[in-house]
Write a protein that holds these residues in place. Structure first.
Motif, PDB file in Angstrom:
ATOM      1  N   CYS A   1       0.840  -1.207   0.000  1.00 20.66           N
ATOM      2  CA  CYS A   1       0.000   0.000   0.000  1.00 20.66           C
ATOM      3  C   CYS A   1       0.876   1.258   0.000  1.00 20.66           C
ATOM      4  O   CYS A   1       0.609   2.217  -0.731  1.00 20.66           O
ATOM      5  CB  CYS A   1      -0.905  -0.021   1.229  1.00 20.66           C
ATOM      6  SG  CYS A   1      -2.132   1.293   1.262  1.00 20.66           S
TER       7      CYS A   1
ATOM      8  N   GLN B   1       2.262   1.834  -3.485  1.00 22.25           N
ATOM      9  CA  GLN B   1       1.252   2.380  -4.392  1.00 22.25           C
ATOM     10  C   GLN B   1       0.950   3.841  -4.063  1.00 22.25           C
ATOM     11  O   GLN B   1       0.738   4.658  -4.976  1.00 22.25           O
ATOM     12  CB  GLN B   1      -0.019   1.534  -4.322  1.00 22.25           C
ATOM     13  CG  GLN B   1       0.181   0.125  -4.869  1.00 22.25           C
ATOM     14  CD  GLN B   1      -1.085  -0.720  -4.763  1.00 22.25           C
ATOM     15  OE1 GLN B   1      -1.771  -0.961  -5.749  1.00 22.25           O
ATOM     16  NE2 GLN B   1      -1.388  -1.175  -3.560  1.00 22.25           N
TER      17      GLN B   1
ATOM     18  N   VAL C   1      -4.893   3.066  -9.708  1.00 21.85           N
ATOM     19  CA  VAL C   1      -4.954   1.725  -9.096  1.00 21.85           C
ATOM     20  C   VAL C   1      -6.351   1.186  -9.326  1.00 21.85           C
ATOM     21  O   VAL C   1      -7.343   1.873  -9.052  1.00 21.85           O
ATOM     22  CB  VAL C   1      -4.634   1.794  -7.590  1.00 21.85           C
ATOM     23  CG1 VAL C   1      -4.851   0.428  -6.934  1.00 21.85           C
ATOM     24  CG2 VAL C   1      -3.196   2.254  -7.366  1.00 21.85           C
TER      25      VAL C   1
ATOM     26  N   ILE D   1     -11.020  -3.097  -4.989  1.00 23.83           N
ATOM     27  CA  ILE D   1      -9.918  -2.200  -4.633  1.00 23.83           C
ATOM     28  C   ILE D   1     -10.424  -0.978  -3.870  1.00 23.83           C
ATOM     29  O   ILE D   1      -9.726  -0.441  -3.005  1.00 23.83           O
ATOM     30  CB  ILE D   1      -9.145  -1.770  -5.902  1.00 23.83           C
ATOM     31  CG1 ILE D   1      -8.183  -2.875  -6.330  1.00 23.83           C
ATOM     32  CG2 ILE D   1      -8.397  -0.473  -5.694  1.00 23.83           C
ATOM     33  CD1 ILE D   1      -7.042  -3.125  -5.367  1.00 23.83           C
TER      34      ILE D   1
ATOM     35  N   ALA E   1      -4.549  -2.108  -0.539  1.00 30.05           N
ATOM     36  CA  ALA E   1      -4.842  -0.772  -1.072  1.00 30.05           C
ATOM     37  C   ALA E   1      -5.670   0.034  -0.064  1.00 30.05           C
ATOM     38  O   ALA E   1      -6.355   0.972  -0.437  1.00 30.05           O
ATOM     39  CB  ALA E   1      -5.585  -0.876  -2.402  1.00 30.05           C
TER      40      ALA E   1
ATOM     41  N   LEU F   1      -6.299   4.118   0.079  1.00 28.08           N
ATOM     42  CA  LEU F   1      -5.839   4.822  -1.127  1.00 28.08           C
ATOM     43  C   LEU F   1      -6.974   5.596  -1.790  1.00 28.08           C
ATOM     44  O   LEU F   1      -6.764   6.704  -2.298  1.00 28.08           O
ATOM     45  CB  LEU F   1      -5.228   3.829  -2.124  1.00 28.08           C
ATOM     46  CG  LEU F   1      -3.929   3.140  -1.702  1.00 28.08           C
ATOM     47  CD1 LEU F   1      -3.416   2.235  -2.818  1.00 28.08           C
ATOM     48  CD2 LEU F   1      -2.862   4.160  -1.317  1.00 28.08           C
ATOM     49  N   ARG F   2      -8.157   5.043  -1.820  1.00 29.85           N
ATOM     50  CA  ARG F   2      -9.292   5.740  -2.455  1.00 29.85           C
ATOM     51  C   ARG F   2      -9.603   7.036  -1.700  1.00 29.85           C
ATOM     52  O   ARG F   2      -9.839   8.086  -2.316  1.00 29.85           O
ATOM     53  CB  ARG F   2     -10.517   4.834  -2.476  1.00 29.85           C
ATOM     54  CG  ARG F   2     -11.734   5.424  -3.184  1.00 29.85           C
ATOM     55  CD  ARG F   2     -12.908   4.476  -3.063  1.00 29.85           C
ATOM     56  NE  ARG F   2     -14.117   4.990  -3.667  1.00 29.85           N
ATOM     57  CZ  ARG F   2     -14.524   4.708  -4.902  1.00 29.85           C
ATOM     58  NH1 ARG F   2     -13.780   3.957  -5.683  1.00 29.85           N
ATOM     59  NH2 ARG F   2     -15.657   5.187  -5.372  1.00 29.85           N
TER      60      ARG F   2
ATOM     61  N   VAL G   1      -8.430   5.582  -7.925  1.00 26.72           N
ATOM     62  CA  VAL G   1      -8.452   4.286  -7.221  1.00 26.72           C
ATOM     63  C   VAL G   1      -9.883   3.773  -7.311  1.00 26.72           C
ATOM     64  O   VAL G   1     -10.788   4.304  -6.661  1.00 26.72           O
ATOM     65  CB  VAL G   1      -8.017   4.436  -5.745  1.00 26.72           C
ATOM     66  CG1 VAL G   1      -8.007   3.072  -5.065  1.00 26.72           C
ATOM     67  CG2 VAL G   1      -6.648   5.098  -5.643  1.00 26.72           C
TER      68      VAL G   1
ATOM     69  N   GLU H   1      -4.816  -4.952  -9.942  1.00 26.09           N
ATOM     70  CA  GLU H   1      -4.768  -6.145  -9.097  1.00 26.09           C
ATOM     71  C   GLU H   1      -5.679  -7.225  -9.675  1.00 26.09           C
ATOM     72  O   GLU H   1      -6.847  -6.969  -9.981  1.00 26.09           O
ATOM     73  CB  GLU H   1      -5.207  -5.844  -7.666  1.00 26.09           C
ATOM     74  CG  GLU H   1      -5.195  -7.097  -6.776  1.00 26.09           C
ATOM     75  CD  GLU H   1      -5.680  -6.846  -5.364  1.00 26.09           C
ATOM     76  OE1 GLU H   1      -4.901  -6.266  -4.575  1.00 26.09           O
ATOM     77  OE2 GLU H   1      -6.829  -7.226  -5.042  1.00 26.09           O
TER      78      GLU H   1
END
Length: 351
Positions: A25, A28, A40, A45, A54, A57-58, A66, A93
């Motif tokens: 993570c 990324q 991503v 995800i 992940a 990340l969003r 993301v 992914e």
């Protein structure tokens, strides 16, 4: 304003105890922060993925960078190739490596060939596909396979496999920034079983370079991913066998000096480091979870036989899974365990 866990590290912290998912993570997040073209994507995800690689990340980078995809591996690969061809860094992914096969046509016939086919006018070098691989303890025949042997002979494709959090971050960042499409195979048992002091800053490991984990002079052990830890167990058994194994290990062999190499990159693999090691030791065992027939192990063994033949004191031994589907039960009987590797060391040393 959203935050990631990196915002709460102590000042001037250069290393932090990360598990593999957190290291992945982190890698990324660094890629997204340093390259506005990076995205991503993958199944689930948006909430962090089934292995939480992940997570956050969003919230940190937004839903346009993301995002979830449909449950269609061929579509994930095809869409990511298109993103890469348009100049983006696509970090995709595939939820389990076993499900790369529905996307195999896109990866082999499109991503790997795009630069050659177009005469270097375009390419899919911005494509990185992450995917969990190898045995998980209860995954059975559709969630525990080692599939690196299917990717090894594909021209134009990098394939790497980390052994833990540090290499997970370093190899992933190298993959994302590579000029060639790269598959990152992540051994899923390491997601929960290992924590390492991972560099918190920008950190990468060169693709195509093996890592000598322990130096030795009598025999070379070569592996990649999770089996490396089983090799270490076998080395400990050789040096200090428990009472029930002492009759198998003569005292004259307990001081055998074993060199252990992590291949790290499956393609292009580091021939020089491997061949130089075997020329030094004269003996070699290659350990993997995949079946030996038509495998990475057999390819490495063939190169050793060609380039180090006159230095060999024993045949190169390949230990791997059996030529059967990965079983629902009895994983320890399918993949090489420490005792099986120990027996291989003793057999090779006695030859």
């Amino acid at each position: 304003m959203s935050h990631s866990y990196l915002d709460f590290l102590p000042p001037h912290c250069t290393h932090f105890p990360f598990s593999s998912p957190r290291a992945i993570c982190n890698a990324q997040a660094l890629a997204l922060a340093s390259d506005e073209t990076a995205v991503v994507l993958g199944e689930d995800i948006a909430f962090g993925g089934v292995f939480r690689a992940a997570a956050g990340l969003r919230e940190q980078f937004g839903e346009e960078r993301v995002f979830n995809t449909p449950l269609c591996e061929q579509g994930i690969a095809g869409f990511s190739i298109g993103l890469a061809a348009m100049g983006h860094r696509a970090i995709a992914e595939i939820q389990f490596a076993d499900y790369l096969f529905p996307a195999f046509d896109q990866i082999v016939n499109e991503a790997a060939k795009l630069r050659y086919r177009s005469g270097s006018q375009t390419n899919a070098g911005g494509l990185t596909i992450r995917t969990p691989c190898q045995a998980v303890g209860h995954g059975g025949l559709y969630h525990s396979q080692s599939i690196e042997q299917f990717l090894l002979p594909v021209p134009g494709l990098n394939v790497v496999m980390p052994r833990g959090p540090i290499t997970a971050k370093g190899l992933l960042l190298a993959a994302i920034r590579s000029p060639d499409p790269t598959i990152v195979l992540e051994p899923k048992t390491l997601y929960r079983s290992s924590v390492e002091e991972v560099p918190t800053g920008d950190y990468s490991i060169a693709i195509g370079r093996a890592d000598v984990l322990r130096k030795g002079s009598d025999i070379t052990l070569i592996s990649w991913g999770a089996p490396l830890y089983t090799c270490l167990e076998a080395m400990d058994l050789l040096r200090n066998p428990p009472e029930k194994l002492q009759h198998l290990v003569p005292s004259s062999l307990r001081e055998a000096s074993v060199e252990l190499i992590d291949l790290q990159t499956i393609s292009p693999w580091d021939r020089r480091t491997v061949v130089e090691s075997v020329k030094k030791t004269g003996r070699c065992i290659i350990v993997s979870e995949a079946p030996v027939t038509g495998s990475v192990s057999s390819e490495v063994a063939s190169v050793i036989q060609k380039e180090a033949f006159l230095r060999l004191e024993a045949p190169v031994l390949c230990l791997g899974g059996w030529d059967t589907p990965f079983p629902h039960i009895g994983e320890t009987f399918y993949k090489p365990n420490a005792v099986r590797i120990l027996e291989g060391i003793l057999e090779t040393m006695r030859f």
